[in-house]
Design a protein around this motif. Structure first.
Motif, mmCIF file in Angstrom:
data_model
loop_
_atom_site.group_PDB
_atom_site.id
_atom_site.type_symbol
_atom_site.label_atom_id
_atom_site.label_comp_id
_atom_site.label_asym_id
_atom_site.label_seq_id
_atom_site.Cartn_x
_atom_site.Cartn_y
_atom_site.Cartn_z
ATOM 1 N N ASP A 53 6.454 4.204 -18.703
ATOM 2 C CA ASP A 53 6.382 5.682 -19.655
ATOM 3 C C ASP A 53 5.567 6.571 -18.640
ATOM 4 N N HIS A 54 4.347 5.871 -18.461
ATOM 5 C CA HIS A 54 3.220 6.651 -17.632
ATOM 6 C C HIS A 54 3.939 7.348 -16.382
ATOM 7 N N PHE A 55 4.688 6.523 -15.650
ATOM 8 C CA PHE A 55 5.091 7.055 -14.250
ATOM 9 C C PHE A 55 6.628 7.320 -14.288
ATOM 10 N N VAL A 63 -4.378 17.949 -20.228
ATOM 11 C CA VAL A 63 -4.635 16.743 -19.226
ATOM 12 C C VAL A 63 -6.073 15.926 -19.913
ATOM 13 N N PRO A 77 8.568 17.707 -16.106
ATOM 14 C CA PRO A 77 7.487 17.461 -15.121
ATOM 15 C C PRO A 77 7.265 19.142 -14.432
ATOM 16 N N ARG A 135 0.801 -1.211 0.067
ATOM 17 C CA ARG A 135 0.198 0.004 -0.112
ATOM 18 C C ARG A 135 0.942 1.151 -0.093
ATOM 19 N N ARG A 172 -0.550 13.974 -17.035
ATOM 20 C CA ARG A 172 -1.074 14.974 -15.945
ATOM 21 C C ARG A 172 0.060 15.838 -15.555
ATOM 22 N N ASP A 173 1.454 15.238 -15.420
ATOM 23 C CA ASP A 173 2.330 16.192 -14.945
ATOM 24 C C ASP A 173 3.422 16.378 -16.109
ATOM 25 N N ARG A 229 3.937 9.759 -8.043
ATOM 26 C CA ARG A 229 4.744 10.152 -8.927
ATOM 27 C C ARG A 229 4.366 11.161 -9.956
ATOM 28 N N ASP A 230 5.124 11.863 -10.785
ATOM 29 C CA ASP A 230 4.685 12.643 -11.962
ATOM 30 C C ASP A 230 4.321 11.729 -12.845
ATOM 31 N N GLN A 231 2.931 11.927 -13.508
ATOM 32 C CA GLN A 231 2.621 10.899 -14.461
ATOM 33 C C GLN A 231 2.475 11.449 -15.877
ATOM 34 N N LEU A 232 2.562 10.750 -16.737
ATOM 35 C CA LEU A 232 2.176 11.364 -18.108
ATOM 36 C C LEU A 232 0.913 11.418 -18.581
ATOM 37 N N GLY A 236 4.262 21.009 -15.757
ATOM 38 C CA GLY A 236 2.936 20.682 -15.822
ATOM 39 C C GLY A 236 1.896 21.481 -15.621
ATOM 40 N N VAL A 264 3.994 1.460 -0.983
ATOM 41 C CA VAL A 264 4.541 1.885 -2.282
ATOM 42 C C VAL A 264 3.522 2.229 -3.508
ATOM 43 N N ALA A 265 2.332 1.603 -3.322
ATOM 44 C CA ALA A 265 1.217 1.951 -4.347
ATOM 45 C C ALA A 265 0.992 3.487 -4.458
ATOM 46 N N PRO A 296 9.849 3.068 -6.802
ATOM 47 C CA PRO A 296 10.367 3.528 -5.582
ATOM 48 C C PRO A 296 10.420 2.412 -4.689
ATOM 49 N N ILE A 338 -5.195 0.054 -7.867
ATOM 50 C CA ILE A 338 -3.977 0.576 -7.580
ATOM 51 C C ILE A 338 -3.106 -0.421 -7.025
ATOM 52 N N ALA A 391 0.571 -2.234 -8.218
ATOM 53 C CA ALA A 391 1.690 -2.070 -7.451
ATOM 54 C C ALA A 391 2.230 -3.617 -7.226
ATOM 55 N N ARG A 438 3.367 5.679 -3.170
ATOM 56 C CA ARG A 438 4.303 6.384 -3.686
ATOM 57 C C ARG A 438 4.295 6.298 -5.267
ATOM 58 N N LEU A 439 3.930 5.187 -5.796
ATOM 59 C CA LEU A 439 3.827 5.330 -7.287
ATOM 60 C C LEU A 439 2.799 6.280 -7.765
ATOM 61 N N MET A 440 1.835 6.116 -7.246
ATOM 62 C CA MET A 440 0.678 7.130 -7.600
ATOM 63 C C MET A 440 1.118 8.564 -7.351
ATOM 64 N N TYR A 473 6.044 -4.639 -8.397
ATOM 65 C CA TYR A 473 7.066 -5.167 -7.391
ATOM 66 C C TYR A 473 7.255 -6.486 -7.552
#
Lengths: 262, 217, 217
Positions: free
Chosen positions: B166-168, B93, B83, A122, A136-137, A131-134, B86, A124-125, B177, B104, B108, A127-129, B112
């Motif tokens: 690519d997305h992340f 967007v 970034p 949970r 969006r960021d 992140r800068d996202q394609l 943005g 890392v999920a 991470p 989600i 993950a 942290r993943l979300m 991982y």
């Protein structure tokens, strides 16, 4: 067993309240493991040091409460309750070296591991979300130009095509002048046909200009064309031996007459 | 072997354009594509004898600190806007469907633990994985089917895709991470419940295989 | 007036980012935008006090001789691959069809005479324009409906679009060469029109009218 009687009281009032609160939205939990993880957090210790025994107690209290309140619990919640009751007995009884299967400690350790792992996933999920996202960021090219893997039919036209097309339209008259000038041009054939019909009456010398049809002598463009056509036709008739042709001097009128011996 | 030599000789007949020109070409191709382009694709599109990998090094340096960047995505390369800019792009967007918590977490876990079976995902989450969750992730092209596990039933596995990276904004799955911490804490081990099943040993072997393949070589 | 001043004062409270930063911003926006972006749009998206026009000058210069270029499309700006590298782009072109003669002629007439009605197109081409031809051009987004003519029946007019300019690499329809230039470029028969006919005056007049509107003001 005095320990047994004592154990439930070991759960503090606040924990019991928390356990009761859990019952209210049991639907909000994604299964018993999720619920156990939430309960484990109420212990406010590192998940690796969580008291599995205490956790089992909390859970069993929860199930008991739910049953008391006639709340329908999904089967897997009851399976977990049964398993935790078994685990609890294993943990409370002194280890029996002859017993088969894993020890209570091993089982408890694995449950703690599962909880820790779920929590780690949970984290890392999240942290993943975060992140800068394609899209969006950061962004990909807005107008990709590559034409690889184009499924659609793409119509091409170059600037050259366009200009040539336009040139073609704007100048089509030039390429087909007789269309453009049809009403201002007399062809030799027309003049010849007309003169053949008239020549029979021309026994005397007559100016070829008099053969120009009515309406062609006023407009200079038409007169020029008719004159040229008549002249060419006269030469043709002379060549055929049907007429004689003469001109008194340079720029004098050109005259023709029917050849007498024909 | 002799074939190889022949090809090389043939290629050397064409003189590769100067590096500056190769850099321009790579720049044009990367700009033109919304998708990351692999070095192999670049090599195929550039004139014979070109060295897109080297051109990429130059190009990446050139765009450092600019409004757009040359980024590595798996074994491919792409240009992406910086970034930190943005906030200028709100117009671009595209509102994406909000992912459920289940989706989600599943994503993950796949990222991982890949390659990972549905059963393993369920083991970790403690609940069954709904078909819709997996479908949604497949549809987003963030996960795909990996090779089957060599365990009884030969279950399919899931792995994350280049689109996911690519997305992340990840160069590779190694850059996820917290990956190192998780691994050293043993939280990525495929640890079966004690005293269960027999087939677990084999399972464990394959599982660790997959991870080491991804992250350790 | 006073409103204007107030706004200006308000804006001056925000300090504009340095020009280098503005250039990065313009770069990112042009890169990510699906359509060419006008200076006004840039100004609206950049922080208060920014000068996108100046940033564009810098950016344009920066990309001079690179694999991509900053180009003007109509009154908007876009990043496009350098024309000399076009060969890298259509390596994998799949199915492309030439526009039909009717379509390209209709398109040419619209480009040179815009805004132009269907009746006018037919007059110039000398044949009727099929619905399919117009629909195709509309679908390609190379033409669109312009304002209605203030003549009886208020017929709709057609004009070319930004996509058209984009596709043909034109900054504006004014950049289309005139008849004289077409002729001197050898695209037209060099023969001068014989007698410069009488009946043609009307036609030519209209043509020149449209063109003067396009090319000479």
């Amino acid at each position: 067993m005095p320990q047994d009687d004592f154990q439930p009281d070991a759960i503090s009032v606040s924990e019991r309240l928390a356990a009761e609160a859990l019952i209210v939205d049991v639907d909000g939990y994604e299964g018993p493991l999720d619920l156990l993880l939430t309960m484990a957090r109420t212990q406010k210790v590192d998940l690796r040091r969580v008291s599995v025994l205490q956790l089992a107690e909390q859970y069993l209290v929860f199930v008991e409460k739910a049953r008391h309140l006639r709340i329908e619990l999904a089967a897997d919640y009851l399976v977990m309750a049964a398993w935790l009751a078994f685990l609890k007995s294993r943990l409370l009884l002194p280890p029996d070296p002859t017993a088969e299967g894993p020890s209570g400690e091993d089982l408890a350790a694995h449950l703690a591991y599962q909880l820790e792992r779920l929590q780690a996933m949970r984290d890392v999920a999240a942290r993943l979300m975060a992140r800068d996202q394609l899209g969006r960021d950061f962004f990909a090219r807005g107008v990709p130009e590559a034409v690889n893997r184009v499924r659609r039919v793409s119509y091409t036209a170059t600037l050259m095509d366009l200009m040539q097309a336009y040139a073609r339209i704007r100048t089509k008259d030039e390429f087909r002048p007789f269309v453009m000038d049809r009403d201002a041009v007399m062809t030799m054939e027309e003049a010849l046909e007309r003169m053949r019909g008239l020549i029979g009456y021309a026994g005397t010398w007559t100016d070829i200009m008099s053969y120009i049809p009515e309406g062609w002598e006023i407009d200079p463009v038409r007169r020029r064309s008719a004159t040229a056509a008549n002249f060419a036709a006269s030469l043709q008739l002379a060549k055929e031996g049907q007429v004689e042709i003469r001109q008194g001097e340079v720029f004098a009128p050109i005259q023709i007459r029917k050849k007498s011996n024909v | 072997m002799s074939d190889q030599t022949e090809t090389e000789q043939e290629q050397s007949l064409f003189e590769a354009p100067p590096m500056g020109e190769q850099e321009r070409m790579v720049e044009a191709v990367l700009f033109a594509s919304a998708e990351p382009v692999t070095v192999a694709e670049l090599a195929a599109r550039l004139p014979h004898g070109a060295d897109p990998a080297e051109a990429l090094v130059h190009l990446r340096r050139r765009y450092e600190g600019r409004g757009v960047q040359v980024v590595k995505v798996g074994d491919a390369w792409a240009i992406r806007s910086a970034p930190d800019l943005g906030f200028l792009m709100h117009k671009e967007v595209v509102e994406t469907r909000k992912l459920s918590r289940a989706a989600i977490e599943t994503l993950a876990i796949i990222a991982y633990h890949q390659p990972v079976t549905r059963a393993e995902i369920e083991e970790i989450r403690g609940v069954s994985v709904s078909r819709g969750t997996v479908d949604q992730l497949l549809e987003l092209e963030w996960i795909r089917f990996g090779r089957r596990k060599m365990t009884p039933g030969r279950p399919v596995t899931f792995v994350v895709t280049q689109s996911f990276l690519d997305h992340f904004g990840l160069e590779s799955a190694r850059d996820l991470p917290g990956l190192k911490e998780l691994r050293s804490a043993g939280l990525l081990d495929n640890r079966p419940p004690p005293g269960t099943g027999l087939g677990d040993d084999a399972d464990e072997g394959t599982g660790e295989d997959g991870q080491s393949e991804l992250f350790e070589d």
